[in-house]
Design a protein around this motif. Structure first.
Motif, mmCIF file in Angstrom:
data_model
loop_
_atom_site.group_PDB
_atom_site.id
_atom_site.type_symbol
_atom_site.label_atom_id
_atom_site.label_comp_id
_atom_site.label_asym_id
_atom_site.label_seq_id
_atom_site.Cartn_x
_atom_site.Cartn_y
_atom_site.Cartn_z
ATOM 1 N N UNK A 122 14.338 34.047 11.084
ATOM 2 C CA UNK A 122 13.551 33.060 10.337
ATOM 3 C C UNK A 122 14.093 31.653 10.539
ATOM 4 N N UNK A 123 15.415 31.540 10.648
ATOM 5 C CA UNK A 123 16.014 30.216 10.834
ATOM 6 C C UNK A 123 15.582 29.582 12.146
ATOM 7 N N UNK A 124 15.229 30.401 13.155
ATOM 8 C CA UNK A 124 14.780 29.850 14.432
ATOM 9 C C UNK A 124 13.442 29.131 14.304
ATOM 10 N N UNK A 125 12.625 29.539 13.321
ATOM 11 C CA UNK A 125 11.295 28.969 13.163
ATOM 12 C C UNK A 125 11.218 27.939 12.044
ATOM 13 N N UNK A 126 12.104 28.032 11.066
ATOM 14 C CA UNK A 126 11.996 27.181 9.885
ATOM 15 C C UNK A 126 13.182 26.252 9.709
ATOM 16 N N UNK A 127 14.002 26.070 10.757
ATOM 17 C CA UNK A 127 15.065 25.081 10.748
ATOM 18 C C UNK A 127 14.593 23.870 11.521
ATOM 19 N N UNK A 128 14.861 22.698 10.993
ATOM 20 C CA UNK A 128 14.423 21.459 11.653
ATOM 21 C C UNK A 128 14.996 21.374 13.055
ATOM 22 N N UNK A 129 14.181 20.933 13.979
ATOM 23 C CA UNK A 129 14.591 20.811 15.373
ATOM 24 C C UNK A 129 14.933 19.364 15.704
ATOM 25 N N UNK A 130 15.701 19.222 16.738
ATOM 26 C CA UNK A 130 16.051 17.871 17.173
ATOM 27 C C UNK A 130 14.831 17.182 17.747
ATOM 28 N N UNK A 131 14.814 15.857 17.674
ATOM 29 C CA UNK A 131 13.646 15.109 18.118
ATOM 30 C C UNK A 131 13.478 15.155 19.629
ATOM 31 N N UNK A 132 14.551 15.349 20.369
ATOM 32 C CA UNK A 132 14.457 15.371 21.829
ATOM 33 C C UNK A 132 15.454 16.373 22.366
ATOM 34 N N UNK A 133 15.151 17.054 23.475
ATOM 35 C CA UNK A 133 16.079 18.026 24.038
ATOM 36 C C UNK A 133 17.312 17.344 24.603
ATOM 37 N N UNK A 134 18.402 18.131 24.660
ATOM 38 C CA UNK A 134 19.648 17.600 25.211
ATOM 39 C C UNK A 134 19.489 17.377 26.708
ATOM 40 N N UNK A 135 20.013 16.276 27.198
ATOM 41 C CA UNK A 135 19.921 15.922 28.612
ATOM 42 C C UNK A 135 21.325 15.830 29.165
ATOM 43 N N UNK A 136 21.554 16.559 30.263
ATOM 44 C CA UNK A 136 22.868 16.551 30.878
ATOM 45 C C UNK A 136 23.026 15.299 31.734
ATOM 46 N N UNK A 137 24.254 14.810 31.784
ATOM 47 C CA UNK A 137 24.560 13.659 32.617
ATOM 48 C C UNK A 137 24.310 12.356 31.888
ATOM 49 N N UNK A 138 24.772 11.267 32.451
ATOM 50 C CA UNK A 138 24.591 9.957 31.812
ATOM 51 C C UNK A 138 23.137 9.519 31.856
ATOM 52 N N UNK A 139 22.668 9.040 30.751
ATOM 53 C CA UNK A 139 21.295 8.541 30.661
ATOM 54 C C UNK A 139 21.331 7.209 29.936
ATOM 55 N N UNK A 140 20.328 6.410 30.202
ATOM 56 C CA UNK A 140 20.224 5.116 29.536
ATOM 57 C C UNK A 140 19.759 5.324 28.104
ATOM 58 N N UNK A 141 20.494 4.819 27.144
ATOM 59 C CA UNK A 141 20.156 4.980 25.746
ATOM 60 C C UNK A 141 19.331 3.793 25.265
ATOM 61 N N UNK A 142 18.240 4.064 24.536
ATOM 62 C CA UNK A 142 17.461 2.954 23.988
ATOM 63 C C UNK A 142 18.258 2.241 22.916
#
Length: 360
Positions: A141-161
Motif C-alpha cells: 500500500x505504501x508504494x501507491x499511497x506514499x508521496x512521490x518525488x517531483x522528478x526522477x533521480x538523474x545520474x551524473x552532473x546536471x544543471x540545476x535551475x
C-alpha cells in the motif's frame, strides 16, 4: 519525498494482468464489431456480458499498466476486481449444483433445463485470495499511497535551475538550521556553517497510524562519531529536531548505538511489524496451497490420463482425456504447471525481498 521501494510481486502481477488481458483483446474487438452491426449471435447479449467481454479486458490491460507504474486508481481497480471474483466464486460454491427442471414458456412450449455443476473454481478462489492479501500488505500500500518525488533521480552532473526561496527557506536561513525528510523512512538535520549546509542523517521509519513516522536518535556513544561541529552539541540539536518533528505526528523510539552513522544501521520496531509478519505468513500459506493444488492436479492427471479444463463455461468444465483429446489435455496440464511454477516463483521473489529488507 522518494517513492517507496517497488515490490517484485506487484510488478509480476502487473505483467500477468497486461499479458492475460492483451490476449483477450482480439475477442473483445470482434465482439464489439458484432454488437455494432447487430449480428445474429448478439440478440441475447446482456449488459453484464457486454461489460465483461468487451470492456473488461481493455480496462484490465490499462489497470495492469497502472499497477506497474504504481498508480493509485489501478490499485483500487485490481483490488475490487479480485474481490468481485472471490465473491462470485464463493456464491457459486454456496449455491451448489443446479438440478434439472422444466418450465412452460409464454407461447406454451415446454422447455427443459439440464442439470449443471456448481459454478465455481477453486483455482480462481485461491488466485483472487492471494491477490487480495498481496495488495493489502502495508508495504505494498505504501508504494501507491506514499508521496512521490517531483522528478526522477538523474545520474551524473546536471544543471540545476535557480532555487526559488520560500518562507520556509527564509526561516531556515535566518536561524541557520533546518530539518526534512529523505526518502520514505529517513530524515535529516542540516546546519549552515561556513556558507554551506552540513547534514546529519536521522534514522526513521514510516508508520501506519496516528504517528506517521518513528524517529531513532543516536545515543551519546554513537553521537561521538558525528562531525566536529555537532559532536559536543547533542542536546541542542536533539531539542531542535524535537521542536520540528513534534508528537503525536512523530514518535521517538529507542536510541541507536554501536556503529557510526556511515554504517546506516537499520533499526526496526518489532511491534509495528507483528501484523505485517502475520499477513506475510498468510500470503506464503496461500501461495504454497496454490502450488500444492496445481501439483496434485498434474499428478492425478498424469496418473489417470484425464483431467478437467480449468474454465468455467466450456462444456461445464468438461473432462478431457489424453487419448481422445491430447491437445486440450496437455494444454490443461501446462496451464496448471505454469500456475504452480508462478506461485513458487512469487515465493522465491518474496523470500529474496525479505532477505534484502532485513540486510538493508
Amino acid at each position: 519525498m522518494n517513492a517507496a521501494p517497488r515490490s517484485p510481486l506487484v510488478t509480476v502481477l502487473a505483467w500477468l494482468l497486461m499479458l492475460g488481458s492483451g490476449l483477450l483483446l482480439p475477442i473483445s474487438f470482434i465482439s464489439a464489431l458484432m454488437l455494432l452491426v447487430g449480428s445474429h449471435g448478439t440478440a441475447s447479449a446482456t449488459v453484464g456480458g457486454v461489460l465483461l467481454i468487451v470492456f473488461a479486458p481493455a480496462a484490465t490491460l490499462l489497470a495492469g499498466f497502472g499497477l506497474w507504474r504504481r498508480w493509485r486508481w489501478a490499485w483500487v481497480y485490481v483490488l475490487l476486481l479480485a474481490l468481485a471474483v472471490l465473491v462470485v466464486q464463493i456464491v457459486g460454491w454456496w449455491r451448489g449444483p443446479t438440478p434439472q427442471y422444466s418450465y412452460v414458456s409464454a407461447s406454451g412450449v415446454l422447455n427443459t433445463v439440464s442439470a449443471s455443476e456448481a459454478q465455481y473454481s477453486p483455482l480462481l478462489i485461491l488466485v483472487s485470495g492471494v491477490v487480495l492479501v498481496l495488495l493489502s500488505l502495508p508495504r505494498v500500500r505504501a508504494e501507491f499511497f506514499t508521496a512521490r518525488s517531483a522528478a526522477p533521480a538523474v545520474k551524473g552532473p546536471v544543471a540545476q535551475p535557480p532555487d526559488v526561496p520560500t518562507a520556509k527557506d527564509a526561516i531556515a536561513a535566518a536561524r541557520g538550521w533546518r530539518v526534512g525528510h529523505q526518502g520514505r523512512d529517513r530524515m535529516y538535520y542540516e546546519e549552515r556553517r561556513d556558507g554551506a549546509w552540513q547534514r546529519l542523517d536521522i534514522e526513521g521509519e514510516m508508520l501506519m497510524g496516528e504517528a506517521h513516522h518513528a524517529v531513532y536518535l543516536a545515543s551519546p556513544d554513537r553521537w561521538r562519531h558525528y562531525p566536529d561541529w555537532a559532536r559536543e552539541r547533542r542536546e541542542e540539536i536533539v531539542a531542535r529536531i524535537r521542536s520540528e518533528f513534534r508528537e503525536p505526528d512523530y514518535v521517538y523510539g529507542g536510541e541507536l548505538g554501536g556503529a557510526p552513522p556511515v554504517a546506516r544501521a537499520s533499526v526496526r520496531n518489532p511491534s509495528r511489524h507483528d501484523g505485517q509478519r502475520s499477513t506475510n505468513w498468510l500470503t506464503v500459506a496461500l501461495l504454497l496451497a496454490l502450488a500444492a493444488g496445481m501439483a496434485w492436479l498434474i499428478w492425478s492427471g498424469l496418473g489417470s490420463g484425464e483431467t478437467r479444463l480449468p474454465v468455467k463455461y466450456f462444456g461445464a468444465r468438461r473432462t478431457v482425456t489424453r487419448l481422445a483429446d491430447p491437445a486440450m489435455y496437455w494444454t490443461a496440464l501446462g496451464l496448471y504447471a505454469a500456475l504452480g511454477v508462478g506461485a513458487l516463483g512469487l515465493l522465491g521473489w518474496g523470500w529474496r525481498a525479505a532477505r534484502s529488507d532485513r540486510s538493508s
